[in-house]
Structures are given as C-alpha cells and as structure tokens.
Design a protein around this motif. Structure first.
Motif, PDB file in Angstrom:
ATOM      1  N   GLY A 115       0.807  -1.194   0.000  1.00 18.32           N
ATOM      2  CA  GLY A 115       0.000   0.000   0.000  1.00 18.32           C
ATOM      3  C   GLY A 115       0.851   1.258   0.000  1.00 18.32           C
ATOM      4  N   LYS A 116       0.197   2.343  -0.261  1.00 16.93           N
ATOM      5  CA  LYS A 116       0.855   3.650  -0.295  1.00 16.93           C
ATOM      6  C   LYS A 116       1.230   4.099   1.108  1.00 16.93           C
ATOM      7  CE  LYS A 116      -1.538   5.215  -4.419  1.00 16.93           C
ATOM      8  NZ  LYS A 116      -2.349   6.280  -5.005  1.00 16.93           N
ATOM      9  N   ASN A 117       2.133   5.088   1.169  1.00 23.02           N
ATOM     10  CA  ASN A 117       2.504   5.682   2.451  1.00 23.02           C
ATOM     11  C   ASN A 117       1.277   6.248   3.144  1.00 23.02           C
ATOM     12  OD1 ASN A 117       5.182   5.092   2.104  1.00 23.02           O
ATOM     13  ND2 ASN A 117       5.733   7.110   1.349  1.00 23.02           N
ATOM     14  N   GLU A 118       1.257   6.158   4.479  1.00 18.70           N
ATOM     15  CA  GLU A 118       0.168   6.685   5.310  1.00 18.70           C
ATOM     16  C   GLU A 118      -1.177   5.996   5.047  1.00 18.70           C
ATOM     17  OE1 GLU A 118       0.772   8.784   7.837  1.00 18.70           O
ATOM     18  OE2 GLU A 118       2.873   8.673   7.231  1.00 18.70           O
ATOM     19  N   SER A 119      -1.145   4.746   4.568  1.00 15.31           N
ATOM     20  CA  SER A 119      -2.404   4.032   4.339  1.00 15.31           C
ATOM     21  C   SER A 119      -2.785   3.125   5.504  1.00 15.31           C
ATOM     22  CB  SER A 119      -2.338   3.220   3.043  1.00 15.31           C
ATOM     23  OG  SER A 119      -1.343   2.215   3.126  1.00 15.31           O
ATOM     24  N   GLY A 120      -1.932   3.060   6.556  1.00 16.03           N
ATOM     25  CA  GLY A 120      -2.275   2.314   7.760  1.00 16.03           C
ATOM     26  C   GLY A 120      -1.643   0.943   7.892  1.00 16.03           C
ATOM     27  N   LYS A 121      -0.666   0.637   7.046  1.00 15.34           N
ATOM     28  CA  LYS A 121      -0.034  -0.694   7.107  1.00 15.34           C
ATOM     29  C   LYS A 121       0.615  -0.955   8.465  1.00 15.34           C
ATOM     30  CE  LYS A 121       2.759   0.118   3.719  1.00 15.34           C
ATOM     31  NZ  LYS A 121       2.518   1.494   3.341  1.00 15.34           N
TER      32      LYS A 121
ATOM     33  N   THR B 235       0.034   0.572  11.325  1.00 12.94           N
ATOM     34  CA  THR B 235      -0.984   0.586  12.371  1.00 12.94           C
ATOM     35  C   THR B 235      -1.703  -0.762  12.432  1.00 12.94           C
ATOM     36  OG1 THR B 235      -1.275   2.959  12.104  1.00 12.94           O
ATOM     37  CG2 THR B 235      -3.045   1.770  13.231  1.00 12.94           C
TER      38      THR B 235
END
Length: 71
Positions: free
Chosen positions: A1-7, A9
């Motif tokens: 996934g893209k940056n800041e997509s919650g991976k 977290t």
C-alpha cells in the motif's frame, strides 16, 4: 500500500491482539506503543479479532482501561 495508508498501524494492532504491548517503560511516544496508540480522550485501549482455523473460530480480545494503567 501507499505511504500513510495504515499498514504499520494494522500490523501493530494484530501484534497487540496476539501478544499485548511490550513491557517497555520508556516515556517516548516513538518507542512506546502503549503511548503511541493511547486514545487522545484518555479512554481504554482495546481491540478484538476473530481468528478462523480448520472449521472453527476464536475471538481474541484485549483491553487496558484508561491512561493511568499505561505506564
């Protein structure tokens, strides 16, 4: 996934549900997940997950009440 997509977290949530938070006592938000994921309103840290396995299911729940129990 893209940056800041919650991976990260999501990964931390799964780790918390399965193993709990580490017993690390630092006061740095950078290195202490208990502080990093503490709700801003001081509420409980909690979550649950349903794990499926060979024909069955198991619900795992964890909860830490309020911010006074964090450190």
């Amino acid at each position: 996934g893209k940056n800041e997509s919650g991976k990260s977290t999501l990964s931390s949530f799964i780790n918390y549900i399965l193993y709990g938070f580490s017993s690390q006592k630092t006061r740095s938000v950078q290195t202490n997940d208990k502080l990093k994921y503490l709700p801003w309103n001081g509420g409980a840290v909690m979550g649950s997950a349903i794990v499926s396995y060979s024909g069955g299911e198991c619900r795992i729940e964890r909860q830490i009440q309020g911010s006074k129990n964090i450190l």
